[in-house]
Enzyme design. Structure first.
Site, mmCIF file in Angstrom:
data_model
loop_
_atom_site.group_PDB
_atom_site.id
_atom_site.type_symbol
_atom_site.label_atom_id
_atom_site.label_comp_id
_atom_site.label_asym_id
_atom_site.label_seq_id
_atom_site.Cartn_x
_atom_site.Cartn_y
_atom_site.Cartn_z
ATOM 1 C CB SER A 178 -0.958 -0.003 1.192
ATOM 2 O OG SER A 178 -0.265 -0.198 2.399
ATOM 3 C CG HIS A 206 -3.664 -0.539 -2.540
ATOM 4 N ND1 HIS A 206 -4.132 0.740 -2.369
ATOM 5 C CD2 HIS A 206 -3.363 -1.003 -1.304
ATOM 6 C CE1 HIS A 206 -4.081 1.049 -1.080
ATOM 7 N NE2 HIS A 206 -3.623 0.008 -0.415
ATOM 8 C CE LYS A 235 -7.642 1.303 0.757
ATOM 9 N NZ LYS A 235 -6.830 0.385 1.518
HETATM 10 C C1 LIG Z 1 -6.901 0.204 3.024
HETATM 11 C C2 LIG Z 1 -6.320 -1.118 3.317
HETATM 12 C C3 LIG Z 1 -6.929 -1.986 4.209
HETATM 13 C C4 LIG Z 1 -8.102 -1.565 5.062
HETATM 14 O O1 LIG Z 1 -9.258 -1.484 4.312
HETATM 15 P P1 LIG Z 1 -10.435 -0.520 4.833
HETATM 16 O O2 LIG Z 1 -11.619 -0.956 4.057
HETATM 17 O O3 LIG Z 1 -9.995 0.861 4.534
HETATM 18 O O4 LIG Z 1 -10.576 -0.770 6.294
HETATM 19 C C5 LIG Z 1 -6.416 -3.256 4.357
HETATM 20 N N1 LIG Z 1 -5.326 -3.647 3.673
HETATM 21 C C6 LIG Z 1 -4.688 -2.822 2.825
HETATM 22 C C7 LIG Z 1 -3.478 -3.307 2.098
HETATM 23 C C8 LIG Z 1 -5.152 -1.527 2.630
HETATM 24 O O5 LIG Z 1 -4.517 -0.696 1.823
#
Ligand SMILES: *Cc1c(COP(=O)(O)O)cnc(C)c1O
Length: 382
Positions: A178, A206, A235
């Site tokens: 991330s 991602h 996302k």
């Molecule tokens: C954003 C993210 C999460 C958490 O997801 P949310 O829905 O925002 O709680 C988990 N793992 C990774 C790699 C992330 O980038």
């Protein structure tokens, strides 16, 4: 006084340039946002396909609220599991090429629940050192033995797997890291899991919606039942929530044992109505993904020759390593003074000495937006 202690800690953080604060958005998520009455061109969000404010998703959410109300009113196992939840799970399983899927309220909760339900005392979890915080926290909750391997170092992982004694083995990794934007070596990880009778939990927060055929993510080609696929829906999908897709027995285990699934109120069913629409836009989103890929190439070409190091990344996450915390904050502030918003990411989110601008691109950006960012960074470098 405990307050004085807290304040002392906060003051220390501030002195180190590490105090975190929030920015209040006064407009919807998008390439252009308003903060504090000022317009900004934003390179901050994970809304990679520009769906967070898409009119078709807004309409779906409105229709969903009309039909299903606003709140789920109970947890999934009591009386909060609605038809739209069930429908999106079936579609997500099919989309991910897995027998079953389970919807969680967020990615953080999905990782906590999946890891804790699949590994416990006496089991061993193998984790990449650069994994997302939610996977790290999940390991603590699981109370299993923990072995961390050097970032993407499969030889190190092989060594640790060979040393593991009895109990279940679970390898956990970000599929796209991330804060770096690079990919995990999934074929090699999966081969090691086969060899050592381990599970592989891959977090594709991602990659989902962005990578692979029809945006099916980083792992669609891998058909192994050992693979447990997790992705988030806040996302690229532009809404909220997350899911785990896996063999039926794995999903049934999560329904029974994942505490972050069992002991929490279900997400509003209207969100699942919006997600059904989002999944359709993702399937049909080859144009958006091609545009995004073009922007990534344009940005990378445009940032050549800067004094800061652009990490090797083919994804929408493009980190520019500055190094020091204060320098990074100053660079981010310099951009902000010029109407561009790109976040400074500092330790402990990233290792000491690798503070960075985390530039994230979205299909909502235009080629001109990217050119403007590159131009400003060159100006600031001088
Ligand atoms: C954003 C993210 C999460 C958490 O997801 P949310 O829905 O925002 O709680 C988990 N793992 C990774 C790699 C992330 O980038």
């Amino acid at each position: 006084m405990p307050f004085a202690e807290l304040q002392h800690d906060l003051d220390e953080r501030a002195a180190q340039g590490l105090l975190r604060r929030r920015h209040v958005l006064e407009s919807a998520q998008g390439a252009n946002v308003t903060v504090g009455g000022q317009p900004y061109l934003s390179f901050c969000s994970n809304d990679y396909l520009g769906l967070a404010s898409h009119p078709q998703l807004v309409a779906a959410l409105r229709q969903g609220a009309q039909q299903w109300g606003v709140g789920a009113g109970a947890s999934h196992l009591v009386s909060g599991h609605f038809a739209p939840h069930h429908q999106i799970e079936a579609q997500l399983a099919d989309f991910a090429g897995k027998p079953a899927a389970l919807l969680f309220s967020s990615g953080y909760l999905a990782n906590l629940g999946a890891v804790q339900a699949l590994a416990g005392r006496g089991d061993t979890i193998f984790a990449d050192k650069l994994n997302h915080a939610s996977l790290n926290d999940a390991m603590l909750l699981a109370r299993a033995n923990v072995r961390r391997y050097r970032h993407n170092d499969t030889a190190h992982l092989a060594q640790l797997l060979a040393q593991a004694q009895s109990g279940r083995k679970l390898v956990i990794t970000d599929a796209v890291f991330s804060m770096d934007g690079d990919l995990a070596p999934l074929p090699q990880l999966l081969a090691l899991c086969e060899q050592h009778d381990a599970w592989l939990l891959a977090d594709d927060a991602h990659g989902f919606g962005v990578l692979g055929e029809q945006g099916r993510g980083s792992l669609f080609h891998f058909k192994s039942p050992r693979l447990i696929y997790m992705a988030t829906l806040g996302k690229a999908a532009g809404v909220s929530g997350a899911f785990v897709a896996a063999e039926q027995a794995v999903i049934d285990t999560l329904v029974n044992h994942a505490r972050s699934y069992v002991y929490t109120t279900a997400s509003p069913p209207a969100l699942s109505v919006a997600l059904l629409q989002s999944l359709q836009l993702i399937r049909q989103g080859d144009g958006l993904r091609a545009h995004l890929r073009g922007l990534i190439e344009k940005l990378r070409a445009g940032l050549a020759g800067l004094p800061w190091k652009l990490m090797p990344s083919d994804t929408a996450v493009q980190p520019l390593i500055v190094g020091g915390n204060k320098e990074t904050v100053m660079l981010s502030a310099g951009l902000r003074a010029r109407g561009i918003w790109a976040p400074a990411i500092r330790p402990p989110t990233v290792p000491q000495g690798t503070a960075r601008l985390r530039i994230s691109l979205s299909a909502a950006h235009s080629a001109e937006d990217v050119a403007q960012l590159a131009g400003m960074l060159h100006d600031l470098a001088r």
